[in-house]
Motif scaffolding. Structure first.
Motif, PDB file in Angstrom:
ATOM      1  N   TYR A 162      16.821  -0.139  10.912  1.00 27.62           N
ATOM      2  CA  TYR A 162      17.719  -1.082  11.580  1.00 27.62           C
ATOM      3  C   TYR A 162      18.434  -0.426  12.752  1.00 27.62           C
ATOM      4  O   TYR A 162      18.574  -1.014  13.815  1.00 27.62           O
ATOM      5  N   LEU A 163      18.926   0.781  12.517  1.00 29.59           N
ATOM      6  CA  LEU A 163      19.818   1.399  13.507  1.00 29.59           C
ATOM      7  C   LEU A 163      19.082   2.012  14.700  1.00 29.59           C
ATOM      8  O   LEU A 163      19.523   1.867  15.845  1.00 29.59           O
ATOM      9  N   ALA A 164      17.974   2.703  14.441  1.00 27.93           N
ATOM     10  CA  ALA A 164      17.345   3.490  15.519  1.00 27.93           C
ATOM     11  C   ALA A 164      16.934   2.640  16.737  1.00 27.93           C
ATOM     12  O   ALA A 164      17.160   3.060  17.879  1.00 27.93           O
ATOM     13  N   ARG A 176      16.134  13.416  14.155  1.00 26.88           N
ATOM     14  CA  ARG A 176      15.124  13.143  13.106  1.00 26.88           C
ATOM     15  C   ARG A 176      14.447  11.798  13.338  1.00 26.88           C
ATOM     16  O   ARG A 176      13.238  11.657  13.176  1.00 26.88           O
ATOM     17  N   MET A 177      15.225  10.797  13.695  1.00 26.92           N
ATOM     18  CA  MET A 177      14.642   9.464  13.897  1.00 26.92           C
ATOM     19  C   MET A 177      13.677   9.459  15.070  1.00 26.92           C
ATOM     20  O   MET A 177      12.585   8.880  14.997  1.00 26.92           O
ATOM     21  N   GLN A 178      14.059  10.113  16.147  1.00 23.49           N
ATOM     22  CA  GLN A 178      13.197  10.116  17.341  1.00 23.49           C
ATOM     23  C   GLN A 178      11.894  10.872  17.099  1.00 23.49           C
ATOM     24  O   GLN A 178      10.910  10.644  17.795  1.00 23.49           O
ATOM     25  N   ALA A 179      11.897  11.731  16.090  1.00 24.71           N
ATOM     26  CA  ALA A 179      10.677  12.496  15.771  1.00 24.71           C
ATOM     27  C   ALA A 179       9.723  11.711  14.876  1.00 24.71           C
ATOM     28  O   ALA A 179       8.563  12.112  14.713  1.00 24.71           O
ATOM     29  N   LEU A 180      10.174  10.605  14.298  1.00 26.89           N
ATOM     30  CA  LEU A 180       9.292   9.850  13.389  1.00 26.89           C
ATOM     31  C   LEU A 180       8.138   9.229  14.174  1.00 26.89           C
ATOM     32  O   LEU A 180       8.380   8.539  15.178  1.00 26.89           O
ATOM     33  N   PRO A 181       6.905   9.382  13.703  1.00 29.17           N
ATOM     34  CA  PRO A 181       5.782   8.740  14.400  1.00 29.17           C
ATOM     35  C   PRO A 181       5.961   7.217  14.522  1.00 29.17           C
ATOM     36  O   PRO A 181       5.569   6.628  15.537  1.00 29.17           O
ATOM     37  N   SER A 182       6.570   6.589  13.522  1.00 31.33           N
ATOM     38  CA  SER A 182       6.754   5.125  13.592  1.00 31.33           C
ATOM     39  C   SER A 182       7.747   4.748  14.685  1.00 31.33           C
ATOM     40  O   SER A 182       7.655   3.660  15.267  1.00 31.33           O
ATOM     41  N   TYR A 183       8.685   5.610  14.975  1.00 34.17           N
ATOM     42  CA  TYR A 183       9.628   5.367  16.081  1.00 34.17           C
ATOM     43  C   TYR A 183       8.887   5.542  17.406  1.00 34.17           C
ATOM     44  O   TYR A 183       8.979   4.695  18.299  1.00 34.17           O
ATOM     45  N   GLN A 184       8.123   6.619  17.494  1.00 35.84           N
ATOM     46  CA  GLN A 184       7.424   6.899  18.748  1.00 35.84           C
ATOM     47  C   GLN A 184       6.353   5.845  19.044  1.00 35.84           C
ATOM     48  O   GLN A 184       6.154   5.441  20.183  1.00 35.84           O
TER      49      GLN A 184
END
Ligand SMILES: N[C@@H](CCC(=O)N[C@@H](CS)C(=O)NCC(=O)O)C(=O)O
Length: 210
Positions: free
Chosen positions: A166-168, A195-203
């Motif tokens: 939700y937040l990222a 940590r969030m920016q490193a998640l493949p799902s974020y990228q």
């Protein structure tokens, strides 16, 4: 395999919450890019799907779901792959607190900051007083969310949960503004954000800008 149709364009933060979850689950889906800045959620064909004129909307084998707080837990439960809802009741409560705080207080404040710089026409023109208030409220929201996180890596435990998804996506937009350093300058935020920016799902779900 179930047929999933996601209504909503990639620029929507709530749509990205669902896209991050679907990316984590590695499940294929179709997407109809209903565009918020073009006010398409208020077109008659979308109001049939979501009478309040919002995205996302999901059709799951013909079962229509609106509201991210219903969509994300449903998909997390029915789709294979890792769960993004903690087993432990206390961590689950923390996840729901994070989702509720983001929904009720975080989204308006953080999007207020982002909108001032990035979409002033959409939010009704630049208003310096509203910007200051949004920055202050955003800092309060992030401070409380980081207190909720405590010593854990993510908002509701050692693993990412729906609360993080939700937040990222909202922080993404704030990160593009000159107010990012002030908004993000709260205790504990930097480590979580890295940590969030490193998640493949974020990228994999970054919206195409411009
Ligand atoms: N309560 C809704 C909120 C969704 C929402 O605010 N979506 C925004 C895009 S991020 C939207 O559709 N805005 C269209 C508008 O307000 O005109 C949910 O949880 O799904």
């Amino acid at each position: 395999m179930s047929r999933i149709i996601l209504y909503g364009f990639d620029g929507s933060t709530y749509v990205r919450t669902v896209r991050m979850l679907l990316a984590e689950k590695k499940v294929p889906y179709e997407q109809v890019p209903v565009h918020v800045l073009k006010r398409e959620p208020h077109h008659p064909e979308h109001l049939v799907r979501h009478p309040f004129g919002k995205v996302p909307v999901v059709d799951y084998d013909g079962f229509r779901i609106i509201e991210t707080s219903a969509i994300a837990p449903f998909l997390d439960e029915v789709l294979p792959g890792p769960s993004f809802t903690p087993d432990n009741p206390r961590d689950r409560a923390r996840m729901h607190m994070a989702m509720g705080i983001v929904d009720s207080y975080g989204y308006p404040a953080l999007i207020g900051v982002a909108g001032f710089h990035l979409f002033p026409d959409f939010i009704g023109g630049p208003n310096e007083e509203a910007r200051r208030q949004s920055i202050a409220k955003s800092r309060l929201v992030l401070t409380e969310l980081m207190k909720l996180r405590g010593k854990d890596a993510f908002l509701a435990g050692a693993q990412p949960s729906l609360g993080d998804f939700y937040l990222a996506p909202i922080c993404f937009y704030v990160g593009l503004t000159p107010d990012a350093a002030e908004v993000f300058g709260v205790e504990g935020f930097a480590a979580w954000w890295e940590r969030m920016q490193a998640l493949p799902s974020y990228q994999a779900t970054a919206p195409q800008l411009g």
